[in-house]
Scaffold this active site. Structure first.
Site, PDB file in Angstrom:
ATOM      1  N   ASP A 526       0.862  -1.182   0.000  1.00 16.84           N
ATOM      2  CA  ASP A 526       0.000   0.000   0.000  1.00 16.84           C
ATOM      3  C   ASP A 526       0.901   1.235   0.000  1.00 16.84           C
ATOM      4  O   ASP A 526       2.118   1.147   0.160  1.00 16.84           O
ATOM      5  CB  ASP A 526      -0.884  -0.030   1.246  1.00 16.84           C
ATOM      6  CG  ASP A 526      -2.095   0.890   1.148  1.00 16.84           C
ATOM      7  OD1 ASP A 526      -2.256   1.553   0.114  1.00 16.84           O
ATOM      8  OD2 ASP A 526      -2.869   0.931   2.120  1.00 16.84           O
ATOM      9  N   GLU A 529       2.632   5.040  -4.010  1.00 16.07           N
ATOM     10  CA  GLU A 529       2.560   5.984  -5.145  1.00 16.07           C
ATOM     11  C   GLU A 529       3.854   6.769  -5.397  1.00 16.07           C
ATOM     12  O   GLU A 529       4.088   7.082  -6.577  1.00 16.07           O
ATOM     13  CB  GLU A 529       1.409   6.973  -4.921  1.00 16.07           C
ATOM     14  CG  GLU A 529       0.031   6.353  -4.971  1.00 16.07           C
ATOM     15  CD  GLU A 529      -0.315   5.544  -3.727  1.00 16.07           C
ATOM     16  OE1 GLU A 529      -1.094   4.585  -3.845  1.00 16.07           O
ATOM     17  OE2 GLU A 529       0.212   5.861  -2.648  1.00 16.07           O
ATOM     18  N   ASP A 602      -9.027   3.720  -2.070  1.00 12.40           N
ATOM     19  CA  ASP A 602      -9.875   4.093  -0.937  1.00 12.40           C
ATOM     20  C   ASP A 602     -11.221   4.649  -1.388  1.00 12.40           C
ATOM     21  O   ASP A 602     -11.482   5.849  -1.326  1.00 12.40           O
ATOM     22  CB  ASP A 602      -9.140   5.117  -0.066  1.00 12.40           C
ATOM     23  CG  ASP A 602      -7.878   4.540   0.551  1.00 12.40           C
ATOM     24  OD1 ASP A 602      -7.747   3.305   0.588  1.00 12.40           O
ATOM     25  OD2 ASP A 602      -7.026   5.328   0.993  1.00 12.40           O
TER      26      ASP A 602
END
Length: 939
Positions: A526, A529, A602
């Protein structure tokens, strides 16, 4: 490490700012200088012409020079250095042709003129085998355009297609073969190409810094953006370029009637609670676009570039005032697009199709096909931020069994660690992690733990200490280890562009290094990015430095890809190369499909988010990433019970099927909403397990060809215009059509069933006519799902605790007959976990029902020296015929020529709507030898 109260309060402030959608925290095009400059240019602004065109080393090579500089002596270096506008230096263009109708175009600064540094080209994305498919160009043909106005240089691309470069003004396009061949794809037909070259700063008055909110971005090499237009000819719509929460068919962002619209942004960002129906960039980026139209079919364009990108879809009439200057073909409709990037080079690929599956296959030949997952990974996953402790884990596991709900994977989020130090366990909450995993594994279940890229800056933490000593972190603009804020507080980020660091990271997943891990534990990446809570736009500063002094601006969108790659390689190494890895990643880039699954991030517990999950997953599949899904129920917020049930019913058909929720939400395991709703969610999950053999077969198809598991209707029905913009329904493979229900308290649902053959309701067997929109009652039991006439679906109808326990269960074949009483389908089986299928250890059967007979043959041979074999004891327990037109009410099952125990069972014939359903029970035929003789014979 000591943290004072002020630091804690500051950290909480960062978290609160991250956990809500605030539009002004992210840049728009007008706040992004390269985007604003590119959008301001007018068609025809590009003055470059192609000169010195020749064939060299099998490529077409040319120089691109401004037209007003052609007659100047460009070999005079002193003259070049005195030019204030760096764009007068020639650019070098190279065109390569590859098998299967793929044209590659590269444009870069001329390295012989010693630019300030080499511009970044993205490594480790193109698969090596693609480079071996290059066609070495031999002949270059020069001709005049049909109207005699332009000089063209033409190369052979493939049977039926030419690659063409127009000299003045410069344009590259693919056309159908022949001087009068229609264009398929073009670059710079609207004259919008621009390439900002690296240069020295000219005095203090030239401000190269960019400021956004409180952040300043230094640009030591000046503006270096690239922009150009791409035209898709004979196209009705364009699709692709994820990730955006928007429609499948991309809406125009500029043109008549389009006001104040942003371009589609590709910039990987940590966006919490994102909004639906927006061009705003989310967690991943794939700069690959597919066009489709009824008159020609499909084509595709891919730009391999990891910098921020903005893409306009230009509506009809956007350039009407310039049409007389541009001289575009008037007999071909097209969709124009504008591609803008902050940095990098032009490394672009044209895919000619002509079918949609052809384009996807061509793209996959460049970036790779999806990895073949383990069987457990395509079953149901249960996740929450966070299951509190071992007692909570055991309780959830037991409740699934008590309520007869299968599941395969239980997930642990960041709270399972010791102070957000990855590869550790909070021993107060999880004192016996190995025993916990082994207890789940005894039921055939697995566990996933989270491992993020931010490393806690704590000298007592062995990962940080070693990475710091070895110089393995990304550096800031001053050359120091970059220090940003994420879940652990002060954190640094591994420089995974460097292969040495990726290899080091992969070793951390060994059982020796990851204490408490077992073979049944897999990984979740997770925040990759990368997410930096106190960074610009919740990310890393663009002037941070990576391996070989590559600026972060140049590779930002690929950072998560390299982290995903390293993690996946770690799991392969952990198992000595024997077991397939499972790694879920939030960030993605072209090639991510080779390393694991993706989810849409999300999302929120809202009907709009359920609705938009379908085009998001479809778009990921179109762009190579088949193994994807959305958090069932929505990550943020508390879904009402009806929404949660509907989400399970649709999510059961996602390629990646996981329930997940934020820690501030109410618990939402399927048994917490009353017996009736538990029953509905149980049935939805059972549906997924029933179709696991079909899904696994489709994953193998994707692994071999790149064709996605879940598909837009138009991929299967490319001539049906009613499917082109339909993104409420979708195909699972070529056989199942699923229509979601996306509104609260829906009484009816409209379902368009394409084609001229019947469709059969999956639950009842009732037949419905194709080519018609049907208004159906919205049943609370399920969402509408239909099997296509002419197909055969494999199922397993016995429900166990997990997919692993279904391994030896018998199969059901559902044969949906078309009007000619014919059907076909496939079944793929292997050991479900190892790489031995790559050496031939699998069974891949093609079933055919025709002339009243069901036959089976191997459609993929297991041959080659040293090939392995795979056998299965599974039998076909039941055969269901939909659309059966019996002459009598009997059927004969005859034994095969090989010795197989066959028990002719009772035949059940019951009426369906407009058809008959024939069920043959307990034929007890091993599918491995089905092709040896007649199995069903009309009598």
């Amino acid at each position: 490490m000591k943290i004072n109260l002020y630091t804690v309060l500051l950290f909480l402030l960062f978290i609160n700012s991250v956990f809500s959608w605030k539009k002004d925290e992210f840049r728009n095009c007008n706040q992004t200088p390269f985007c604003k400059r590119a959008r301001s240019r007018k068609p025809g602004a590009c003055s470059l012409i192609a000169t010195d065109i020749s064939i060299s080393d099998g490529d077409l090579i040319a120089k691109l020079i401004p037209k007003d500089k052609v007659e100047e002596n460009l070999d005079n270096q002193e003259n070049l250095d005195n030019q204030e506008n760096g764009t007068v230096k020639p650019l070098v263009l190279a065109i390569s042709a590859y098998q299967d109708g793929i044209l590659r175009l590269k444009i870069d600064e001329d390295q012989s003129l010693s630019p300030r540094k080499k511009r970044f080209e993205v490594p480790d994305v193109i698969v090596p085998e693609f480079l071996n498919k290059k066609l070495w160009l031999q002949n270059l043909k020069t001709e005049n355009s049909e109207d005699g106005l332009y000089i063209l240089s033409v190369i052979y691309l493939s049977d039926g297609y030419d690659g063409v470069i127009r000299h003045d003004p410069f344009e590259v396009f693919v056309r159908e073969s022949g001087k009068n061949g229609k264009k398929v794809l073009s670059l710079n037909s609207n004259g919008l190409f621009d390439f900002e070259q690296l240069r020295e700063k000219k005095g203090e008055n030239e401000d190269w810094e960019e400021r956004f909110r409180s952040h300043t971005d230094t640009r030591p090499y000046g503006p270096q953006s690239i922009s150009f237009d791409v035209a898709f000819f004979d196209a009705d719509f364009v699709y692709g370029i994820p990730e955006h929460a928007t429609s499948l068919a991309l809406k125009p962002t500029r043109g008549p009637g389009v006001e104040d619209s942003e371009p589609y942004r590709l910039f990987n960002l940590d966006v919490f609670e994102y909004i639906a129906d927006s061009p705003f960039g989310l967690y991943g980026s794939v700069p690959f676009m597919i066009s489709h139209g009824k008159s020609r079919g499909s084509s595709g364009f891919f730009w391999l570039n990891a910098a921020e990108m903005q893409i306009d879809v230009l509506g009809a009439g956007w350039n009407d005032e310039f049409s007389s200057v541009l001289m575009l073909p008037s007999d071909q409709k097209r969709v124009d697009t504008l591609w803008m990037s902050e940095a990098g080079v032009v490394d672009a690929f044209f895919f000619v199709g002509p079918g949609p599956k052809d384009v996807v296959r061509q793209y996959s030949s460049v970036t790779g096909t999806p990895a073949m997952p383990q069987l457990f990974a395509i079953a149901y996953h249960q996740c929450r931020w966070n299951y509190r402790d071992e007692e909570d884990v055991y309780n959830v596991d037991t409740k699934f069994d008590e309520h007869d709900i299968p599941y395969d994977v239980l997930w642990l989020d960041i709270e399972h660690t010791d102070g957000k130090r990855y590869f550790t366990w909070d021993r107060l909450l999880f004192p016996n992690p190995e025993e916990m995993q082994k207890k789940l594994a005894a039921k055939g279940r697995h566990m996933v733990t989270i491992v993020d890229p931010h490393i806690k800056r704590d000298e007592s933490y062995y990962i940080h200490k070693e990475a710091s000593q070895k110089g393995y972190y990304v550096r800031d603009a001053t050359g120091k280890d970059f220090d940003g804020w994420c879940w652990p507080g002060s954190s640094s980020y591994l420089d995974v562009l460097n292969p040495e660091i990726r290899s080091w990271w992969a070793e951390k997943f060994s059982y020796e290094n990851y204490v408490g891990s077992t073979p049944s534990l897999y990984i979740w990446n997770d925040m990759n990015e990368p997410s930096v809570f106190n960074g610009p736009e919740v990310s890393m500063p663009r002037d941070a430095l990576h391996h070989d002094d590559v600026e972060h601006r140049e590779l930002h969108n690929a950072y998560g890809y390299y982290f995903h790659m390293a993690t996946s390689d770690g799991l392969v190494k952990r198992g000595d190369g024997k077991d397939r890895p499972f790694v879920l990643s939030r960030a993605f880039f072209p090639g991510s499909q080779r390393y694991g699954a993706i989810w849409t991030g999300d999302n929120s517990a809202e009907w709009d988010h359920l609705r938009v999950s379908i085009p998001m997953v479809l778009t990921l599949g179109l762009t190579g990433i088949s193994f994807s899904g959305a958090d069932v129920g929505g990550f943020f917020g508390n879904p009402d019970t009806e929404l949660l049930v509907r989400w399970y019913q649709v999510g059961a058909y996602y390629p990646f099927f996981r329930g997940h929720a934020h820690h501030d939400t109410k618990r939402r395991e399927p048994w917490l909403f009353g017996e009736r709703n538990t029953q509905l969610m149980r049935e939805a999950i059972h549906t997924r397990y029933m179709f696991l053999p079909y899904f696994y077969t489709l994953f193998r198809e994707a692994n071999m060809s790149g064709v996605p598991v879940v598909r837009p209707l138009w991929m299967e029905f490319p001539d049906d215009e009613q499917t082109f913009s339909n993104d409420e329904a979708f195909m699972v493979g070529n056989s199942l059509l699923v229509q979601g229900i996306y509104t609260e308290k829906a009484k009816h649902v409209s379902v368009y069933l394409p084609g001229d053959q019947s469709w059969y309701d999956v639950r009842t067997g009732a037949a419905y006519k194709g080519g018609v929109t049907h208004k159906l009652e919205a049943s609370e039991d399920s969402v509408p799902a239909f099997q296509r006439a002419g197909t055969i679906l494999p199922r397993k109808d016995r429900f166990r605790r997990s997919s692993t326990q279904m391994e030896n269960d018998p199969y059901t074949l559902v044969i949906a007959l078309n009007s000619s009483q014919v059907a076909e389908g496939w079944l793929y089986v292997d050991d479900g976990k190892s790489f031995e299928f790559q050496q031939g250890a699998y069974i891949h059967r093609h079933f055919m029902y025709s002339d009243g007979k069901l036959s089976s043959s191997s459609n993929v041979a297991s041959t080659g020296s040293g090939s392995k074999k795979f056998a299965s004891e599974c039998v076909v327990e039941r055969i269901i015929l939909l659309g059966f037109s019996p002459g009598t009410r009997n059927a004969l099952i005859e034994p095969a020529s090989e010795k197989v125990d066959i028990e002719p069972g009772p035949l059940l014939l019951r009426g369906g709507r407009g058809s008959s359903v024939l069920t043959i029970r307990k034929p007890n035929v091993r599918f491995l030898v089905l092709g040896a003789g007649k199995l069903i014979q009309g009598h």
